[in-house]
Every structure is written in C-alpha cells, then in structure tokens.
Design a protein around this motif. Structure first.
Motif, PDB file in Angstrom:
ATOM      1  N   TYR A 114       0.835  -1.200   0.000  1.00 36.57           N
ATOM      2  CA  TYR A 114       0.000   0.000   0.000  1.00 36.57           C
ATOM      3  C   TYR A 114       0.872   1.254   0.000  1.00 36.57           C
ATOM      4  N   PHE A 115       1.882   1.283   0.877  1.00 33.31           N
ATOM      5  CA  PHE A 115       2.725   2.468   0.965  1.00 33.31           C
ATOM      6  C   PHE A 115       3.664   2.581  -0.233  1.00 33.31           C
ATOM      7  N   LEU A 146       1.534   4.215  -2.721  1.00 34.17           N
ATOM      8  CA  LEU A 146       1.327   5.611  -2.327  1.00 34.17           C
ATOM      9  C   LEU A 146       2.556   6.444  -2.679  1.00 34.17           C
ATOM     10  N   SER A 160       2.689   7.192  -6.398  1.00 39.71           N
ATOM     11  CA  SER A 160       1.752   8.230  -6.842  1.00 39.71           C
ATOM     12  C   SER A 160       2.223   9.615  -6.393  1.00 39.71           C
ATOM     13  N   SER A 162       3.303  10.042   6.847  1.00 36.47           N
ATOM     14  CA  SER A 162       2.305   9.076   7.305  1.00 36.47           C
ATOM     15  C   SER A 162       2.803   8.560   8.647  1.00 36.47           C
ATOM     16  N   ASP A 208      -2.745   9.527   4.826  1.00 37.96           N
ATOM     17  CA  ASP A 208      -3.226   8.246   5.331  1.00 37.96           C
ATOM     18  C   ASP A 208      -3.470   8.289   6.835  1.00 37.96           C
ATOM     19  N   ARG A 236      -6.644  11.638   3.546  1.00 39.77           N
ATOM     20  CA  ARG A 236      -6.832  10.265   3.995  1.00 39.77           C
ATOM     21  C   ARG A 236      -8.073   9.670   3.351  1.00 39.77           C
ATOM     22  N   ASP A 238      -4.856  -4.700   7.951  1.00 34.54           N
ATOM     23  CA  ASP A 238      -4.034  -4.258   6.835  1.00 34.54           C
ATOM     24  C   ASP A 238      -3.573  -5.480   6.047  1.00 34.54           C
ATOM     25  N   ASP A 291      -6.985  -2.603   3.008  1.00 38.23           N
ATOM     26  CA  ASP A 291      -5.899  -2.296   2.066  1.00 38.23           C
ATOM     27  C   ASP A 291      -5.793  -3.360   0.990  1.00 38.23           C
ATOM     28  N   SER A 330     -10.624  -1.516  -0.349  1.00 31.31           N
ATOM     29  CA  SER A 330      -9.665  -0.832  -1.214  1.00 31.31           C
ATOM     30  C   SER A 330      -9.665   0.663  -0.926  1.00 31.31           C
ATOM     31  N   GLN A 331      -8.459   1.218  -0.797  1.00 31.65           N
ATOM     32  CA  GLN A 331      -8.315   2.665  -0.659  1.00 31.65           C
ATOM     33  C   GLN A 331      -7.876   3.263  -2.005  1.00 31.65           C
ATOM     34  N   THR A 391      -5.524   4.777  -3.534  1.00 28.16           N
ATOM     35  CA  THR A 391      -4.135   5.132  -3.245  1.00 28.16           C
ATOM     36  C   THR A 391      -3.605   6.220  -4.167  1.00 28.16           C
TER      37      THR A 391
END
Length: 338
Positions: free
Chosen positions: A73-74, A77, A80, A122, A145, A157, A245, A273, A289-290, A292
């Motif tokens: 996830y990170f 992130l 992006s 974060s 986040d 977030r 997570d 996540d 789902s986030q 991201t």
C-alpha cells in the motif's frame, strides 16, 4: 562540467541572459532564447541545484516519510506521490520509518537538514516530537493516510468506516456471526479507527466483539500470524478473521495454511488495504480498497499549495469493499444453485 559562463560564450549572450532563459523570464528575445537553449544542449549544461536553492530559498524538493516501504500500500502511495510531484516540477526524497517512531523522527531531521520545501508524513504513531516541532516551526507539512491528533496541518486520507460497515453487512448476509479482527497499533489513527468501526458495525447487527476475538497487531505479517494462531486455538474459533491491513492478512493466511486449514471452507479471511496480489491468491481475498493514487496526488497538491502560498485543503476520500471469494461467497452461490 560546463558552467553558465560557457553557455553564455557559446550562445554569444551575457550570463544574465542565460540566467533569464533558464528561469523562464519573459524579457528574452526569441532568438536569444533559441541560441541559449541550443548551447545548453550542445554543452550538456546542468544548473547547480544547490547554488540555485541558496539564491531562491527553494530546492524544489519534497520529503516523504512513509510507515513501511515493504507494505505494498505504501509503495503504491509513494509512487503516486513521486509522479504527482514530478508533474509539478518537484523531486521527492523518501524515508522509510519501518513503523518505528524514532526512525521516523530521524528521517524528518535528515530531510529538514537537506532544506526540503515541504514534508509529507504518514506517522508511525502520535509520539513524534520531531514532527510536532517541525509543524510548530512552520515547515509546510501534510499528513497522508494517518495523522497526529492535535497537530494542525492538512490531512489527506481515506474514510474506511463505511466500507467496514459494508464488509460486516456482507459477512452477516453470508451467515457469519463469529467475527474476529486483527487490529493495528492503537497508537496510530488508522489502527484505532478501524477496530472501532468494526466494533460499531457488529453492534448494528446485534453481534458482540469479545476480547478473545481482538488480536493486537502492528501492521506487520508476523503479528497477523500470531494473532490468527491464537484465534485458531480458541475453544470457539471465529468464522471469519478481518485483518486491518494487507501484511497482517498475509500472516493470517500463513497461520491458517500452517494448520492444514482451507480458506474459506474452514475459516474466512478479509483484509483492509486491497493490493494487486489479493486477486491472485487461492481463493482471491475480499478486501477494502483505498484510492491510493488519488490520495498521493491530493497530498502533493495540498503540500504544494502550502509551499506556494495558496490555502491548502484537507481531503477525505471514500474506501470501498471489493468482494471476492475468501469469505464463502462462492460456496453461498453454489448452495443457491442447488
């Protein structure tokens, strides 16, 4: 290495004219601009970023401190953020806190020493004196986040609470009543928020959340494995485990398989996540789902607004439930077809 004087000599203009061209000043004639850019290309000239930062008091560089670079996830992130920053003319330096507040503060100090223009964080948890001091000192900063309550900076977030409610309603509709959670650290806003959202969603369906069905994790795979091993050793193990997570979900899956059990036939598994490889597990994992990419882009826009003197905005985006087959969805379909 070519100097600005070399470029001026090659183009037949003054050093001041070269400087104006490189800084997109409108007072340069088209012919001079063309000659300067051609000289820059011929000589391979690269402006001295350090010298420029001393003149302008800007480095065109952002700092990003993420909680765990090994967490997909990170990683997404960070990508992006880097793409959005590059599109606006900024570079990004990334620090990995590894979910350790002291390492987080080390990266913040290092980034500030490098004279970054602004900071995206974060937070690993709320006990971060360096982050608080930087915010109080006026460093342009945005939380992404996660956030630290009481620190007055914009927050970008995802709101996962509605998606958690959707997940519980989905599990309830499948006939599951014994639901457990592997929670993240209580010291993080996302850790405490997700377990409380889960508890409240259970309450809406008249379901309890016994202490035995709460596993304390740390957003790492090992903690997900340990919590699930404890769940499976209970006299009445849960019917579904919800990992707060993706890494803890991976640990939970390892623990289930180590016992020779199957998902979802013996126990269901869901995760917060969503990440691409959830689609390729057997069975594919139901997850929240986030957005991201949108989070990273919004965080960069907010930070650049701060840096460039525009009013920034906090942004809250919705998370969503992605239903797959790890909680018995396929079995229910098969039963309905009999």
């Amino acid at each position: 290495m070519a100097s600005i004087k070399d470029v001026a000599a090659e183009a037949g203009v003054s050093v001041a004219t070269v400087s104006r061209v490189l800084n997109s000043h409108p007072s340069v004639s088209p012919g001079a601009r063309t000659r300067v850019l051609a000289a820059v290309d011929t000589l391979g000239y690269r402006p001295n970023a350090v010298a420029r930062s001393l003149r302008t008091d800007q480095t065109r560089t952002l700092g990003l401190v993420i909680s765990d670079v090994l967490n997909p996830y990170f990683t997404a992130l960070a990508r992006s953020v880097e793409e959005a920053a590059r599109a606006l003319g900024y570079s990004v330096i990334i620090g990995n806190a590894d979910e350790r507040p002291e390492l987080q503060d080390h990266h913040v100090r290092t980034l500030l020493d490098r004279r970054i223009d602004g900071l995206l964080v974060s937070p690993a948890d709320g006990s971060s004196p360096q982050v608080r001091d930087a915010a109080r000192g006026g460093t342009p900063m945005v939380f992404v986040d996660r956030w630290i309550p009481g620190v007055d900076v914009p927050v970008v977030r995802a709101d996962g609470c509605p998606a958690v409610r959707d997940l519980v309603a989905h599990l309830y509709g499948l006939g599951h009543r014994k639901l457990a959670i592997i929670a993240g650290p209580a010291a993080t806003t996302t850790g405490s928020e997700r377990v409380e959202a889960f508890r409240e969603a259970l309450r809406e369906h008249g379901l309890p959340l016994p202490d035995a069905y709460i596993g304390q994790g740390d957003f790492q795979a090992d903690s997900g494995r340990r919590a699930t091993e404890r769940f499976l050793g209970l006299g009445e193990p849960p019917e579904v485990v919800f990992a707060a997570d993706n890494l803890m979900a991976l640990g939970a899956l390892d623990a289930i398989r180590a016992r020779g059990m199957r998902v979802p036939q013996d126990i269901g598994l869901a995760a917060f996540d969503d990440i691409p490889w959830f689609l390729h597990t057997d069975p594919p994992i139901t997850a929240i789902s986030q957005p991201t990419g949108e989070l990273g882009r919004a965080a960069v826009r907010a930070l650049v607004d701060l840096i460039e003197g525009r009013p920034p905005q906090s942004v809250t985006l919705p998370a969503r439930l992605v239903v797959r087959r790890s909680c018995g969805e396929g079995e229910q379909s098969q039963r309905s077809n009999l």
